[in-house]
Design a protein around this motif. Sequence first.
Motif, short mmCIF file in Angstrom:
data_model
loop_
_atom_site.label_atom_id
_atom_site.label_comp_id
_atom_site.label_asym_id
_atom_site.label_seq_id
_atom_site.Cartn_x
_atom_site.Cartn_y
_atom_site.Cartn_z
N ASP A 1 -3.71 -4.05 -4.79
CA ASP A 1 -4.77 -3.36 -5.28
C ASP A 1 -4.18 -2.55 -6.56
OD1 ASP A 1 -6.86 -4.67 -3.71
OD2 ASP A 1 -6.15 -3.17 -2.23
N VAL A 2 -4.74 -2.72 -7.67
CA VAL A 2 -4.33 -1.99 -8.96
C VAL A 2 -5.46 -0.80 -9.32
CG1 VAL A 2 -3.45 -2.03 -11.30
CG2 VAL A 2 -3.09 -3.98 -9.48
N TYR A 3 -4.84 0.45 -9.58
CA TYR A 3 -5.96 1.33 -10.05
C TYR A 3 -5.20 1.94 -11.23
CZ TYR A 3 -8.31 6.00 -9.98
OH TYR A 3 -8.95 7.16 -10.19
N VAL A 4 -5.98 2.07 -12.48
CA VAL A 4 -5.44 2.71 -13.50
C VAL A 4 -6.58 3.84 -14.08
CG1 VAL A 4 -5.09 2.52 -15.95
CG2 VAL A 4 -3.83 1.03 -14.28
N ARG A 31 -2.51 8.91 -17.03
CA ARG A 31 -1.71 7.85 -16.62
C ARG A 31 -0.73 8.11 -15.47
NH1 ARG A 31 2.25 7.26 -21.50
NH2 ARG A 31 3.28 5.80 -20.10
N LYS A 32 -0.44 9.37 -14.81
CA LYS A 32 0.22 9.43 -13.62
C LYS A 32 -0.59 9.13 -12.57
CE LYS A 32 3.13 13.05 -15.99
NZ LYS A 32 4.29 12.08 -15.91
N LYS A 33 -1.75 8.78 -12.81
CA LYS A 33 -2.49 8.39 -11.52
C LYS A 33 -2.38 6.89 -11.41
CE LYS A 33 -5.92 12.05 -11.19
NZ LYS A 33 -7.49 12.67 -11.33
N SER A 34 -1.78 6.20 -12.09
CA SER A 34 -1.66 4.78 -12.04
C SER A 34 -0.99 4.47 -10.45
CB SER A 34 -0.67 4.26 -13.12
OG SER A 34 -1.45 4.53 -14.41
N ARG A 35 -1.46 3.21 -9.87
CA ARG A 35 -0.82 2.98 -8.66
C ARG A 35 -1.05 1.43 -8.53
NH1 ARG A 35 -5.31 6.12 -6.74
NH2 ARG A 35 -6.79 4.92 -5.77
N ILE A 36 -0.06 1.08 -7.65
CA ILE A 36 -0.32 -0.26 -7.11
C ILE A 36 -0.32 -0.20 -5.58
CG2 ILE A 36 0.48 -2.84 -7.18
CD1 ILE A 36 1.67 -2.16 -9.83
N THR A 37 -1.17 -0.52 -5.03
CA THR A 37 -1.13 -0.53 -3.50
C THR A 37 -0.72 -2.11 -2.89
OG1 THR A 37 -2.77 1.17 -3.46
CG2 THR A 37 -2.16 -0.04 -1.40
N TRP A 38 0.41 -2.19 -2.57
CA TRP A 38 0.88 -3.54 -2.03
C TRP A 38 0.63 -3.72 -0.52
CZ3 TRP A 38 2.98 -6.32 -5.97
CH2 TRP A 38 3.36 -5.70 -7.20
N SER A 39 0.09 -5.13 -0.05
CA SER A 39 -0.19 -5.09 1.23
C SER A 39 1.23 -5.65 1.92
CB SER A 39 -1.02 -6.42 1.31
OG SER A 39 -0.39 -7.68 1.06
N TRP A 49 -10.02 1.72 -14.31
CA TRP A 49 -10.18 0.34 -14.05
C TRP A 49 -9.42 -0.23 -12.94
CZ3 TRP A 49 -10.94 -3.10 -18.64
CH2 TRP A 49 -11.37 -2.57 -19.79
N THR A 50 -10.00 -1.08 -12.19
CA THR A 50 -9.54 -1.57 -10.99
C THR A 50 -9.28 -2.90 -11.02
OG1 THR A 50 -11.58 -1.57 -9.79
CG2 THR A 50 -10.19 0.76 -9.58
N ARG A 51 -8.60 -3.44 -10.13
CA ARG A 51 -8.44 -4.92 -9.80
C ARG A 51 -7.61 -5.13 -8.61
NH1 ARG A 51 -5.85 -9.29 -14.14
NH2 ARG A 51 -7.22 -11.00 -13.75
N SER A 52 -8.28 -6.24 -8.05
CA SER A 52 -7.56 -6.74 -6.66
C SER A 52 -6.93 -8.03 -6.85
CB SER A 52 -8.54 -6.77 -5.64
OG SER A 52 -9.06 -5.35 -5.23
N PHE A 53 -5.82 -8.14 -6.33
CA PHE A 53 -4.90 -9.40 -6.08
C PHE A 53 -4.88 -9.75 -4.78
CE2 PHE A 53 -3.92 -7.65 -10.29
CZ PHE A 53 -3.56 -8.73 -11.19
#
Length: 464
Positions: free
Chosen positions: A446-449, A454-462, A438-442
């Motif tokens: 950018d969010v990745y799950v 579960r350990k691949k969960s990440r939030i890439t902040w600008s 599942w992905t979503r962009s703000f």
Amino acid sequence: MIDNTTMKERERGVTMGIAAKVLITGAILSATLCPPAAADPWKPVSYFTHGWDCISCPNNSMLAGNFGHTNRAGFNMSDTWWADVIAQHYAAVSMNTWLGSHDYNGTGEIGMVTVARALKKANPKIKILYYQPLDRGETSVYAANIIQAHPDWWLKNDNGNVIWFDHDHKRPVIDLRIPATQAWFANLSLSYFNNAEDAKELCDGLFFDAAAYHNNLGHQNFSDKSYDELFKGRMETMRLAQQIFTELNHGEVWGNPNPPIWTPPPAWWKGPAWNFTLQYFNGGFDPWFGSFAVLNKDGSWNVTMMELTFETIINASSAGHSIIIHAFPGPATTPFASRGSGTDTFRVSSWRGEEKVPKDPEACRQASADLLVESLAPFLIVANERVFFSYGWFWNVEDGYIPCKEGVECGMPSTWFPEFSRPLGAPKADATRHGTVWTRSFQHADVYVDLADRKKSRITWSSA
């Protein structure tokens, strides 16, 4: 307005439906069942919403939780540092056990109201709800005495014997099939106030525990047919409370656990599962987001259960309901244990799988920071303006919900998680799903799950 019932009457437990008047705005409620949902034009909707500037910062907060504290020396009314921290960072709080609330006997001011004053003083915008359990009923000596004075309110099994909440047979389960019991319990928290203005200002709703459909009384000769009637009575009680708070101050009523992910509706319910109980009240509380029943034996997520969790929260919140998520550091399960020394301790869950929760308190605090992304990223996948987040090891404020001042042992690092104050911005679109990913962009992240890892969960902040 709130009726000026004398303290002597309150101590005797004279209640609505028997001799007393009720504590709500403008009217005295009759002790009758609400009409069926299909015949009632009133529909429960969320009144609490958040923005998107950040998870928690001066202009916005997506944080909302249910917690109490253990009357530790570091939490008192002579130094309200903790109230200031909560009020400045949370949008809403449901208060469980605070400052000896259980010992309140009807005189003076109950601890929950005293704490509410401190929270509202620090931030008038914070929403404060009061905890009430639908099964045992009592939240104080005052409430327990009222229940004891009305044995006709005690739940009885199919053989006519009292059903007790405790093994010592001192705490009866309350029978919310009875209209008078419903009316009293829907107004219980408001009865702690001495005037209408205080109630309107300091009580923004109720948090009802034991709101799931689950006949855990079968071993006490309580049939499923009897439980169906009891459950419907509990739901009517919550709906009555919701109507009271809608009139009082557009407050909310939350139910736990809800949405019904772990305790699915009975076969006779033909509607969508997420709306089985939410048709009666505003919001649902997910107490084990990403943990407990949604875990495999090795601590990984059960993909099917997590997908159901995501879809349920998205559907319920999109239909206008508040959803309050409680997440834990790591793959949480029972049993719970203490960390710290003496009485200056906090509690932690266990972890499912081979890895164990650290013994050292500082290592636990670091683990909560390191593992935050495994809860925060899934939250951002399902979030809309009605979905709120909380994160802690257990159910007391010291268990990781706030950073504590020097000398007070807590389960969170001594400063707020930096992710909470980073600029986020509004979502560019709903989440997208490709298999287990599942992905979503703000605007600023950018969010990745991956539900398969579960350990691949990440939030890439600008950099903004």
